[in-house]
Design a protein around this motif. Structure first.
Motif, mmCIF file in Angstrom:
data_model
loop_
_atom_site.group_PDB
_atom_site.id
_atom_site.type_symbol
_atom_site.label_atom_id
_atom_site.label_comp_id
_atom_site.label_asym_id
_atom_site.label_seq_id
_atom_site.Cartn_x
_atom_site.Cartn_y
_atom_site.Cartn_z
ATOM 1 N N ARG A 6 4.808 2.252 1.620
ATOM 2 C CA ARG A 6 5.961 2.651 0.802
ATOM 3 C C ARG A 6 6.529 3.978 1.301
ATOM 4 O O ARG A 6 7.752 4.155 1.395
ATOM 5 C CB ARG A 6 5.551 2.757 -0.668
ATOM 6 N N VAL A 7 5.649 4.928 1.638
ATOM 7 C CA VAL A 7 6.104 6.210 2.165
ATOM 8 C C VAL A 7 6.794 6.016 3.512
ATOM 9 O O VAL A 7 7.878 6.569 3.767
ATOM 10 C CB VAL A 7 4.924 7.192 2.297
ATOM 11 N N ALA A 8 6.180 5.214 4.380
ATOM 12 C CA ALA A 8 6.775 4.953 5.698
ATOM 13 C C ALA A 8 8.138 4.292 5.554
ATOM 14 O O ALA A 8 9.078 4.611 6.292
ATOM 15 C CB ALA A 8 5.842 4.078 6.529
ATOM 16 N N ALA A 9 8.287 3.375 4.584
ATOM 17 C CA ALA A 9 9.559 2.678 4.383
ATOM 18 C C ALA A 9 10.655 3.655 3.972
ATOM 19 O O ALA A 9 11.801 3.551 4.429
ATOM 20 C CB ALA A 9 9.390 1.581 3.337
ATOM 21 N N ASP A 10 10.324 4.618 3.098
ATOM 22 C CA ASP A 10 11.339 5.563 2.664
ATOM 23 C C ASP A 10 11.732 6.505 3.800
ATOM 24 O O ASP A 10 12.924 6.809 3.993
ATOM 25 C CB ASP A 10 10.839 6.373 1.474
ATOM 26 N N ARG A 26 3.963 18.418 3.362
ATOM 27 C CA ARG A 26 5.208 18.202 2.615
ATOM 28 C C ARG A 26 5.326 16.745 2.186
ATOM 29 O O ARG A 26 5.790 16.458 1.074
ATOM 30 C CB ARG A 26 6.405 18.624 3.460
ATOM 31 N N ILE A 27 4.934 15.812 3.036
ATOM 32 C CA ILE A 27 4.946 14.395 2.651
ATOM 33 C C ILE A 27 4.035 14.186 1.448
ATOM 34 O O ILE A 27 4.371 13.473 0.492
ATOM 35 C CB ILE A 27 4.506 13.503 3.830
ATOM 36 N N ARG A 28 2.894 14.836 1.473
ATOM 37 C CA ARG A 28 1.948 14.718 0.365
ATOM 38 C C ARG A 28 2.585 15.185 -0.936
ATOM 39 O O ARG A 28 2.472 14.537 -1.980
ATOM 40 C CB ARG A 28 0.695 15.539 0.681
ATOM 41 N N ARG A 29 3.317 16.325 -0.892
ATOM 42 C CA ARG A 29 3.931 16.858 -2.100
ATOM 43 C C ARG A 29 5.138 16.024 -2.537
ATOM 44 O O ARG A 29 5.331 15.762 -3.729
ATOM 45 C CB ARG A 29 4.364 18.307 -1.875
ATOM 46 N N LEU A 30 5.975 15.607 -1.562
ATOM 47 C CA LEU A 30 7.189 14.857 -1.893
ATOM 48 C C LEU A 30 6.876 13.530 -2.570
ATOM 49 O O LEU A 30 7.579 13.114 -3.504
ATOM 50 C CB LEU A 30 8.007 14.590 -0.618
ATOM 51 N N TYR A 31 5.847 12.852 -2.082
ATOM 52 C CA TYR A 31 5.561 11.506 -2.564
ATOM 53 C C TYR A 31 4.349 11.439 -3.490
ATOM 54 O O TYR A 31 4.025 10.358 -3.999
ATOM 55 C CB TYR A 31 5.376 10.558 -1.377
ATOM 56 N N GLY A 32 3.706 12.567 -3.695
ATOM 57 C CA GLY A 32 2.553 12.566 -4.579
ATOM 58 C C GLY A 32 1.414 11.711 -4.067
ATOM 59 O O GLY A 32 0.805 10.944 -4.830
ATOM 60 N N VAL A 33 1.126 11.821 -2.770
ATOM 61 C CA VAL A 33 0.078 10.996 -2.155
ATOM 62 C C VAL A 33 -0.975 11.903 -1.523
ATOM 63 O O VAL A 33 -0.811 13.122 -1.440
ATOM 64 C CB VAL A 33 0.675 10.050 -1.086
ATOM 65 N N SER A 34 -2.044 11.294 -1.055
ATOM 66 C CA SER A 34 -3.124 12.042 -0.416
ATOM 67 C C SER A 34 -2.784 12.349 1.035
ATOM 68 O O SER A 34 -1.834 11.794 1.614
ATOM 69 C CB SER A 34 -4.419 11.227 -0.471
ATOM 70 N N ASP A 35 -3.581 13.234 1.638
ATOM 71 C CA ASP A 35 -3.412 13.532 3.065
ATOM 72 C C ASP A 35 -3.594 12.273 3.906
ATOM 73 O O ASP A 35 -2.888 12.077 4.903
ATOM 74 C CB ASP A 35 -4.441 14.587 3.505
ATOM 75 N N THR A 36 -4.526 11.442 3.525
ATOM 76 C CA THR A 36 -4.786 10.212 4.281
ATOM 77 C C THR A 36 -3.570 9.302 4.263
ATOM 78 O O THR A 36 -3.167 8.755 5.309
ATOM 79 C CB THR A 36 -6.005 9.464 3.697
ATOM 80 N N PRO A 94 0.840 -1.200 0.000
ATOM 81 C CA PRO A 94 0.000 0.000 0.000
ATOM 82 C C PRO A 94 0.873 1.247 0.000
ATOM 83 O O PRO A 94 2.012 1.237 0.494
ATOM 84 C CB PRO A 94 -0.796 -0.123 1.299
ATOM 85 N N ALA A 95 0.332 2.341 -0.511
ATOM 86 C CA ALA A 95 1.107 3.583 -0.651
ATOM 87 C C ALA A 95 1.650 4.065 0.688
ATOM 88 O O ALA A 95 2.793 4.535 0.779
ATOM 89 C CB ALA A 95 0.251 4.658 -1.309
ATOM 90 N N TYR A 96 0.858 3.975 1.759
ATOM 91 C CA TYR A 96 1.320 4.507 3.050
ATOM 92 C C TYR A 96 2.513 3.726 3.580
ATOM 93 O O TYR A 96 3.393 4.296 4.245
ATOM 94 C CB TYR A 96 0.169 4.544 4.063
#
Length: 250
Positions: free
Chosen positions: A11-15, A36-46, A7-9
């Motif tokens: 992958r973001v947590a892993a990085d 900033r996390i949203r912009r850096l990784y291109g993901v939603s606020d959730t 899941p996307a969250y």
């Protein structure tokens, strides 16, 4: 989502975890904000929020009210040495539960009579509701709280004896084996079971940890000729200690 894809969250947590472990985000550094996390990784606020929650649950970051989320300092784990009891005059189990005997350790304790709940009663081979002496400890090393312990002893055994209170009287602080020997009870073995669980809020407060952070729970019971004479829960922050057992081969 294709089979096997994270899941996307996650992958973001892993990085972000990689950056923390590598030192790119050092201890006490502020974690990128949710925006900033949203912009850096291109993901939603959730997704950004869930990634931060993962890192908090792992104990890698901590939230500070009104300030943001910061990387936690990662303490170097110490060894918590567990060895067999070698005889009267040896170190008490409470001293043994200090991670390093060269450290100036101390503790606070508080004892009170209560009725045994189902779990404690089963461990002490009692009927639920029988009276026990409960003693709660906060152990400190160099003034900092390092572990918690709660012990229970059956009042049917220790009531109306000089060893009724573990930390008061002529054998205060001498440990279970020596105290029981004073009332002609010979402790001949001890069983320890080690498990993990999320730390409770009150445990985290006492230990200066993050609520929900994993703790080691060492469930210890002393026996005399098959009779349980004391049982205890020793709570240790999992990120600060590694339990090391040194057991004789007979």
């Amino acid at each position: 989502m294709p089979l096997g894809e994270q899941p996307a969250y996650l992958r973001v947590a892993a990085d972000l975890r990689r950056k923390i472990v590598s030192g790119e985000l050092p201890p006490h550094a502020r974690l990128p904000s949710q925006a900033r996390i949203r912009r850096l990784y291109g993901v939603s606020d959730t997704v950004a929020l869930e990634a931060r929650k993962v890192l908090m649950a792992e104990g890698l970051v901590e939230g500070r009210s009104g300030s943001g989320t910061y990387v936690r300092a990662r303490p170097e784990p110490h060894r918590l040495v567990r060895t067999g009891y070698r005889g009267l005059g040896d170190v008490t189990p409470f001293r043994q539960e200090q991670a390093d005997e060269s450290v100036d350790g101390s503790w606070d304790s508080r004892s009170a009579q209560e009725r045994a709940g189902a779990d404690v009663a089963a461990r002490l081979q009692l009927a639920a509701g029988e009276p026990v002496m409960r003693t709660r400890y906060v152990f400190r090393s160099a003034g900092e709280p390092v572990l918690l312990s709660t012990s229970w002893e059956p009042l049917a055994l220790t009531g109306r004896t000089p060893v009724l209170l573990p930390e008061e009287g002529p054998l205060a602080g001498r440990g279970v084996v020596e105290r029981m020997a004073a009332i002609d009870v010979v402790v001949d073995n001890v069983v320890e079971e080690v498990g993990t669980r999320p730390g409770l809020a009150e445990e985290a407060q006492a230990l200066g940890a993050v609520p929900g952070q994993p703790v080691l729970c060492i469930q210890r019971t002393f026996y005399a000729s098959g009779r349980a004479v004391e049982t205890a829960d020793v709570i240790v922050p999992a990120d600060r200690y590694r339990v090391s057992y040194h057991l004789p081969v007979r």
